[in-house]
Design an enzyme around this catalytic site. Structure first.
Site, PDB file in Angstrom:
ATOM      1  N   LYS A   1       1.221   3.976  -3.011  1.00  0.00           N
ATOM      2  CA  LYS A   1       0.834   5.368  -2.769  1.00  0.00           C
ATOM      3  C   LYS A   1       1.986   6.303  -3.105  1.00  0.00           C
ATOM      4  CE  LYS A   1      -2.532   6.802  -1.040  1.00  0.00           C
ATOM      5  NZ  LYS A   1      -3.801   7.317  -1.633  1.00  0.00           N
TER       6      LYS A   1
ATOM      7  N   TYR B   1       0.839  -1.203   0.000  1.00  0.00           N
ATOM      8  CA  TYR B   1       0.000   0.000   0.000  1.00  0.00           C
ATOM      9  C   TYR B   1       0.873   1.252   0.000  1.00  0.00           C
ATOM     10  CZ  TYR B   1      -2.989   3.721   1.820  1.00  0.00           C
ATOM     11  OH  TYR B   1      -3.649   4.915   1.994  1.00  0.00           O
TER      12      TYR B   1
END
Length: 393
Positions: free
Chosen positions: A156, A152
């Site tokens: 990002k 994640y």
């Protein structure tokens, strides 16, 4: 966004069905802005009059472009993402499809449809990966991608770079260029928050919250949902020509501006619901090893049983390692001023929804979980020491 200046301005919010996206949409609607919420799931709350909801997937470019049909969108707030915490954090393929592929689609749609402004909701994690950071600022380099403990955070970071690199690119419709910025928020909280607080309350009610860990002097940050709403509205304004496009191409850290020990932050929630705050403190390395073993177990068994990990490695870092950032740039360039909030609103929300300790409700569970905590400690210690014992034989 002043309703007198731009009463007919239209914005589109990806992830508008989620907690923060919906809250942002409602705030903009009250300012006289036309709001389109775009999400793969409907909001849990009733959609106010004047707000339009469109069901769609950011992985599908045609879904996004259909949302732009018949309107001139002045700003996109790109909030939608996947894999922030828990078992979602372990689904690498879906994380990449949404966080990277979805962002590519949003950027392409903005260029094709002539959208002049894009505000991207990023995360502290593009910089932080377990290292101590005290009062860091936007001059800090991105954490190298291979050092991120989870996909994640890695995706990002990739997506934020794409968004900021797209600043100044020519629009295919209407002339002009695309102005972009990225906001890096701390962990979000507030009444009705749907991700972190319910998970914590669930652990408390199941008797799982029996210990804390790490240095009691470690400091982290949080951001109340309404402070984050304020920051996004200010960022959108700061991308306009009348503000000199001051935010164009820029990242900003956003928080409440009050570093606090993670567990002390949640003490009012624990005690406010009638539970005892734990006095046992375990070493951070022990919990990190347990999180690592949990992730490995999920990797092996996840397809058969997609269980919810108690903690992931990233969550251990986020909750137990000092990292907080200066708000000076956001104050100076956006005019951001964090308002004071606490968890009392959230406590009242949970009480109103039937949560809270009942006499005798936890005693037997607590005995069971105390035994499991002891078993956890013994297991991790054995796994940690076993290679050394074997080598010494």
């Amino acid at each position: 966004m002043d309703s007198h200046k731009s009463p007919k301005e239209t914005v589109l919010i990806t992830g508008g069905g989620g907690y923060f996206g919906f809250r942002l949409g409602c705030a903009l609607n009250l300012l006289g802005v036309h709001v389109i919420l775009f999400d793969i799931s409907h909001p849990a709350q009733t959609i106010p009059e004047g707000i339009r909801f469109i069901l769609g997937d950011i992985r599908c470019l045609s879904d996004i472009e259909n949302a732009f049909q018949g309107v001139d969108v002045a700003c996109v707030f790109h909030i939608a993402s996947y894999g922030m915490s828990g078992r979602e954090q372990l689904n690498r393929s879906l994380i990449e499809e949404i966080n990277v592929g979805g962002t590519d689609n949003i950027l392409q749609a903005c260029r094709r449809r002539g959208v002049p402004r894009l505000v991207y909701t990023s995360t502290f994690n593009v910089i932080f990966g377990g290292q101590v950071i005290r009062n860091g600022d936007e001059s800090l380099p991105y954490l190298p991608l291979h050092l991120h403990p989870d996909h994640y955070s890695r995706t990002k970071s990739i997506a934020e770079k794409k968004v900021l690199s797209a600043n100044g690119t020519a629009l295919e419709r209407g002339g002009g260029v695309l102005s972009t910025c990225a906001l890096r928020p701390a962990g979000i909280y507030g009444p009705g928050e749907q991700r972190h607080l319910p998970r914590i309350v669930s652990y408390i009610e199941k008797g799982l919250f029996r210990f804390v860990y790490g240095d009691p002097k470690s400091l982290v940050e949080f951001v109340h949902v309404d402070n984050l709403v304020q920051a996004h509205i200010l960022a959108s304004e700061a991308l306009k020509a009348n503000k000199g496009h001051i935010a164009a191409g820029q990242p900003y850290f956003i928080s409440d501006g009050r570093p606090v020990n993670n567990f002390e932050f949640f003490r009012p929630l624990v005690e406010g619901l009638g539970y005892k705050f734990p006095s046992t403190r375990l070493p951070l390395t022990l919990i990190y090893c347990f999180a690592f073993l949990t992730e490995m177990t999920h990797f092996i068994l996840g397809r058969l049983y997609n269980f919810q990990p108690f903690l992931t490695r990233t969550e251990v870092y986020k909750t137990g390692v000092t990292h907080y950032f200066s708000l000076e740039k956001a104050r100076k360039e956006l005019g951001y001023e964090a308002q004071p909030f606490d968890l009392q609103e959230a406590v009242e929300w949970f009480k109103a929804h039937g949560h809270g300790r009942r006499p005798g409700s936890c005693d037997s569970k607590c005995l069971v979980w105390d035994g499991l905590v002891i078993l956890l400690v013994v297991t991790v210690v054995l796994v940690w020491l076993l290679p050394s014992v074997i080598l010494s034989m």
